[in-house]
Scaffold this active site. Sequence first.
Site, PDB file in Angstrom:
ATOM      1  NE  ARG A   1     -13.796  21.497 -84.197  1.00 31.42           N
ATOM      2  CZ  ARG A   1     -14.152  21.501 -82.897  1.00 31.42           C
ATOM      3  NH1 ARG A   1     -13.241  21.748 -81.974  1.00 31.42           N
ATOM      4  NH2 ARG A   1     -15.396  21.301 -82.545  1.00 31.42           N
TER       5      ARG A   1
ATOM      6  CG  ASP B   1     -19.661  19.720 -78.647  1.00 29.00           C
ATOM      7  OD1 ASP B   1     -19.355  19.309 -77.506  1.00 29.00           O
ATOM      8  OD2 ASP B   1     -19.048  20.653 -79.202  1.00 29.00           O
TER       9      ASP B   1
END
Length: 536
Positions: free
Chosen positions: A168, A448
């Site tokens: 990603r 996160d």
Amino acid sequence: MSAVLKPSQIAPAIEIRDPAAVADVLDADAQAFLAGLHRRFEAERQARLAARRERQAKFDAGALPDFREDTRAIREGDWKVAPIPVALLDRRVEITGPVDPKMVINALNSGASCYMADFEDSTAPTWDNVIAGQRALRGAVAGSLSFEGNGKRYALRPEDERAVLIVRPRGWHLDEKHVLVDGERMSASLFDLGLFAWHNARALAEKDRGPYFYLPKLQSMEEAALWQQVLSHIERALDLPQGQMKVTVLIETLPAALEMDEILHALRDRIAGLNCGRWDYIFSYIKTLRGHRSRVLPERGQVTMTQPFLRAYSELLIQTCHRRGAHAMGGMAAQIPINNDAEANERALARVRADKLREVTAGHDGTWVAHPALIPIAREVFDERMPTPHQQHIGREEVIVGQADLLTPSLGTITRIGFENNVEVCVRYLAAWLDGNGCVPIHWLMEDAATAEIARAQLWQWLHAADGGRCPLHLDDGTVIDEALFDRVLLGLPSRLASQPVIGATRVPEAIALLEELSHRPTLEDFLTLPAYERL
């Protein structure tokens, strides 16, 4: 190399931080390749970002997101995406995490079906982290990656025992400030994906392993079409077959949820599926509808996937993907094991089981976990309910989702504990991020950037939904939610944290100051990581 992008023909007017130290990753040819990507696509990237701002201004003025009339023919058309490669047919459990060498090895060895190596939400993009991640992934593809630490040596298992690698890159909105091309910062998206492809695309293609990518935070079919142009361009440059590079798109913004068919269509020659990026999606719901007081969400612990607007989003994604021959991936379980409290640990694991059971029963083809200990739980649930590699045969034709279903807010409350937890999570995550850590365990959840953004955006909206102070929100105990309350909680936070182990503790004062500044601003900052990045 083909004539499309021959490095020796491009003058690399490129400035790189500490070039000698990164020469193994960024030699002259790699630099020229990246410079070519910047020159070819930067103007269109900026146009797409401008389009985002223009659309958000309409939402702030009172408009609501809706399905596009100009793309009705795509939604109603009878078409399919290209066949999914064998390596991506069974994705029942995926693990995600940052790209440091130890994590890369552990994730590839974890027993998960796939590992999403994340340069975005779980990696703080210091120059050292970004370059170390590229080195680690290059070593992983070559099979040579190892790591020594804590008196142990970590090494990769045989290739047929490893998870399938999916990378990603960072989103379109982010720059890589350590790389300038013709005096301009390079797109972090193009840097991350381009450099990985430069070093690894051919080797992965020869193994029939991609390369494969997860594309984050798209907001429109035009942004997907830009990725299609980029990937086709790279394939020509590297002499790869068109469509060799496969992608999965995270549907993690509210505008994208209304363009799922269109995004699949724009990438139909290479897309393998869509993913319910639930945490960023909740953040995007708050951010997109920040000016709509009637759509304020309760505290984040109450905003679960059983809430109607999130259930509608998940079911629409499953229906859309399966109609088009693509996988519908579920979201991430953020829980981590609670080692010192067996009863609390079992409650947490029960929530994971229930979440994965909901996903597989709804028709998802796979799911995410944040910790290796959750892989057996997720796999057991999917193995029991999904004996086939995927569930594309479940069409969910009965699902009918309209604009109102995707916009209806959750019912719930804002408790004092919930308000204070948002403040604490923001500060602790931001302190760790500024210290170089993008994935942080806080209160037995793996936080996160996406989960921290929910907390940060909620604080701003709760403070600024008061209609000029005439109609403030309240905690469930009747306390007015205003800047005075926020300032008191923020002022008391250092003493609360004094007895806890805090990652990046020396950056806590800086994190407090930044959160205070962003929360008092009259306009919500689009992303926490934009102003924070300038401090790295």
